[in-house]
Design a protein around this motif. Structure first.
Motif, PDB file in Angstrom:
ATOM      1  N   THR A  14       5.444  -1.211 -28.836  1.00 53.84           N
ATOM      2  CA  THR A  14       4.753  -2.467 -29.081  1.00 53.84           C
ATOM      3  C   THR A  14       5.019  -2.866 -30.522  1.00 53.84           C
ATOM      4  OG1 THR A  14       3.021  -1.879 -27.518  1.00 53.84           O
ATOM      5  CG2 THR A  14       2.516  -3.623 -29.072  1.00 53.84           C
ATOM      6  N   LEU A  15       5.387  -4.119 -30.728  1.00 49.96           N
ATOM      7  CA  LEU A  15       5.605  -4.646 -32.069  1.00 49.96           C
ATOM      8  C   LEU A  15       4.586  -5.749 -32.279  1.00 49.96           C
ATOM      9  CD1 LEU A  15       7.353  -4.755 -34.643  1.00 49.96           C
ATOM     10  CD2 LEU A  15       8.788  -6.420 -33.462  1.00 49.96           C
ATOM     11  N   LYS A  16       3.535  -5.456 -33.035  1.00 50.46           N
ATOM     12  CA  LYS A  16       2.444  -6.405 -33.295  1.00 50.46           C
ATOM     13  C   LYS A  16       1.935  -7.035 -32.001  1.00 50.46           C
ATOM     14  CE  LYS A  16       2.556  -6.399 -37.878  1.00 50.46           C
ATOM     15  NZ  LYS A  16       1.933  -6.924 -39.001  1.00 50.46           N
ATOM     16  N   GLY A  17       1.673  -6.188 -31.006  1.00 52.27           N
ATOM     17  CA  GLY A  17       1.126  -6.668 -29.749  1.00 52.27           C
ATOM     18  C   GLY A  17       2.157  -7.167 -28.750  1.00 52.27           C
ATOM     19  N   MET A  18       3.424  -7.205 -29.129  1.00 51.52           N
ATOM     20  CA  MET A  18       4.482  -7.665 -28.229  1.00 51.52           C
ATOM     21  C   MET A  18       5.142  -6.437 -27.606  1.00 51.52           C
ATOM     22  SD  MET A  18       6.164 -10.829 -30.384  1.00 51.52           S
ATOM     23  CE  MET A  18       6.644  -9.854 -31.806  1.00 51.52           C
TER      24      MET A  18
END
Length: 125
Positions: A14-18
């Motif tokens: 996950t990258l900042k919620g993505m």
């Protein structure tokens, strides 16, 4: 299909919620690794609509627009990503600055964007 928890970090992240997944294609010339993001946020929906069709290393496909790659680099926040963001700014004079300003604010990376712009300007002197 499921990935054992002990190995999941290498494939799913996950990258900042993505949500994203990494995939690799092994070729004679080496390995091509790509990140695949699930389109789950308003920003990702916008980035998906802005994707561009290109041929890279003999592979035809859709890739993220330069502005969105820059924003992803700023979101990731690593030193090497910041350097990449400054390089993208330096090498692409036709980037949509309004789009970058708007989304960098919305994504919480406006200060990093301004710092990358300053770095790119200093490198371009």
């Amino acid at each position: 299909y499921s990935i054992p928890e002990c190995h999941a970090r290498g494939f799913a992240d996950t990258l900042k919620g993505m949500r994203k997944f990494s995939a690799a294609k092994h070729q004679e010339a080496g390995v091509v690794t790509i990140d695949l993001f699930l389109v789950t946020t308003a920003y990702q929906q916008t980035a998906f609509r802005r994707r561009v069709h290109r041929k890279l290393n003999g592979i035809d496909g859709w890739i993220i627009a330069a502005e969105d790659l820059l924003l992803h680099k700023l979101i990731a926040g690593r030193d090497r990503d910041f350097a990449d963001a400054a390089d993208i700014l330096l090498m692409n004079s036709d980037l949509d600055q309004g789009y970058l300003s708007e989304w960098s604010q919305h994504l919480g990376v406006a200060a990093q964007f301004q710092r990358a712009r300053t770095s790119a300007q200093e490198m371009g002197l």
